[in-house]
Design a protein around this motif. Structure first.
Motif, short mmCIF file in Angstrom:
data_model
loop_
_atom_site.label_atom_id
_atom_site.label_comp_id
_atom_site.label_asym_id
_atom_site.label_seq_id
_atom_site.Cartn_x
_atom_site.Cartn_y
_atom_site.Cartn_z
N ASN A 1 0.90 -1.00 0.18
CA ASN A 1 0.37 0.00 0.15
C ASN A 1 0.78 0.87 0.20
N PRO A 2 1.74 1.67 -1.50
CA PRO A 2 2.50 2.51 -0.92
C PRO A 2 1.79 3.84 -0.89
N LYS A 3 0.62 4.68 -0.85
CA LYS A 3 -0.36 5.43 -0.18
C LYS A 3 -0.06 5.48 0.71
N LEU A 4 0.90 5.00 1.95
CA LEU A 4 0.38 5.14 3.65
C LEU A 4 1.84 5.65 4.01
N ILE A 5 2.79 5.29 2.48
CA ILE A 5 4.70 6.18 3.51
C ILE A 5 4.40 7.59 3.15
N GLU A 6 5.30 8.04 4.08
CA GLU A 6 5.35 9.01 4.08
C GLU A 6 5.89 10.01 2.64
N ARG A 7 5.81 11.32 2.72
CA ARG A 7 6.48 11.85 1.55
C ARG A 7 6.64 13.07 1.96
N PRO A 8 7.37 14.13 0.84
CA PRO A 8 8.27 13.22 -0.25
C PRO A 8 9.82 12.05 1.15
N ILE A 9 10.37 11.46 -0.05
CA ILE A 9 11.54 11.55 0.47
C ILE A 9 13.03 11.79 0.12
N VAL A 10 13.29 11.75 -0.11
CA VAL A 10 14.67 12.34 -0.99
C VAL A 10 16.16 11.41 -0.26
N GLU A 11 16.95 11.01 -1.04
CA GLU A 11 17.73 10.30 -0.59
C GLU A 11 19.46 9.95 -1.02
N LYS A 12 20.15 10.56 -0.93
CA LYS A 12 21.63 10.64 -1.01
C LYS A 12 22.07 10.03 -0.99
N ASN A 13 23.03 9.40 -1.65
CA ASN A 13 24.25 8.36 -1.19
C ASN A 13 23.65 7.47 0.14
N ASP A 14 24.24 7.64 1.45
CA ASP A 14 23.92 7.15 2.08
C ASP A 14 22.53 7.85 3.45
N LYS A 15 22.48 8.80 2.87
CA LYS A 15 21.72 9.53 3.70
C LYS A 15 20.52 9.70 3.35
N ALA A 16 18.64 9.90 3.94
CA ALA A 16 17.88 10.23 3.24
C ALA A 16 17.05 11.20 4.31
N VAL A 17 15.92 12.09 3.51
CA VAL A 17 14.89 12.55 4.91
C VAL A 17 13.94 12.11 4.22
N ILE A 18 12.86 12.55 5.48
CA ILE A 18 11.18 12.81 5.02
C ILE A 18 11.62 14.53 4.73
N GLY A 19 10.78 14.73 3.28
CA GLY A 19 10.92 16.63 3.52
C GLY A 19 9.31 17.09 4.02
N ARG A 20 9.06 16.82 5.39
CA ARG A 20 8.05 17.61 6.04
C ARG A 20 8.77 18.04 7.13
N PRO A 21 8.52 19.25 7.64
CA PRO A 21 8.28 20.12 6.63
C PRO A 21 9.48 20.50 5.29
N PRO A 22 8.99 20.68 4.52
CA PRO A 22 10.05 20.51 3.08
C PRO A 22 11.60 20.95 3.16
N SER A 23 11.88 22.12 4.03
CA SER A 23 13.28 22.69 4.56
C SER A 23 13.68 21.51 4.47
#
Length: 113
Positions: free
Chosen positions: A85-107
């Protein structure tokens, strides 16, 4: 490479995409509702986010409230549920190399750039 896991219908996700576009860095966009993440991909993202799987779940979605809200679910079960159920995944997620963040807040995205 930078990847944004994006839902174009979500305002926060569109704001996150705009931050990436303005950054001038190369990135790829994955519309995860059209191209769902596998359990293995979710495991990798959760590890990079350094969170528990339940923290990636959008608990206000009707799918969650109607089917899973009051259940005692293991991390493995939560990952499987998000893969189904991918609709259940928080968004957006930004991934770079070995790190990732949830863009909530987008900043939050700026932390990874």
């Amino acid at each position: 490479m930078i990847t944004i896991y994006h839902n174009p219908r979500c305002r926060k996700s569109r704001e996150g995409l705009e931050i990436l576009e303005k950054s001038g860095q190369k990135f790829e966009t994955r519309e995860y509702l059209k191209e769902p993440l596998t359990e293995a991909e979710l495991d990798t993202l959760i590890s990079k986010l350094q969170i528990a799987p339940v923290q990636l779940v959008r608990r206000n979605e009707s799918i969650w409230k109607e089917n899973y809200k009051d259940r005692d679910l293991s991390d493995r079960e939560l990952v499987a549920i998000m893969a189904e159920n991918p609709k259940l995944i928080e968004r957006p997620i930004v991934e770079k190399n070995d790190k990732a963040v949830i863009g909530r807040p987008p900043s939050n995205i700026e932390k990874i750039l």
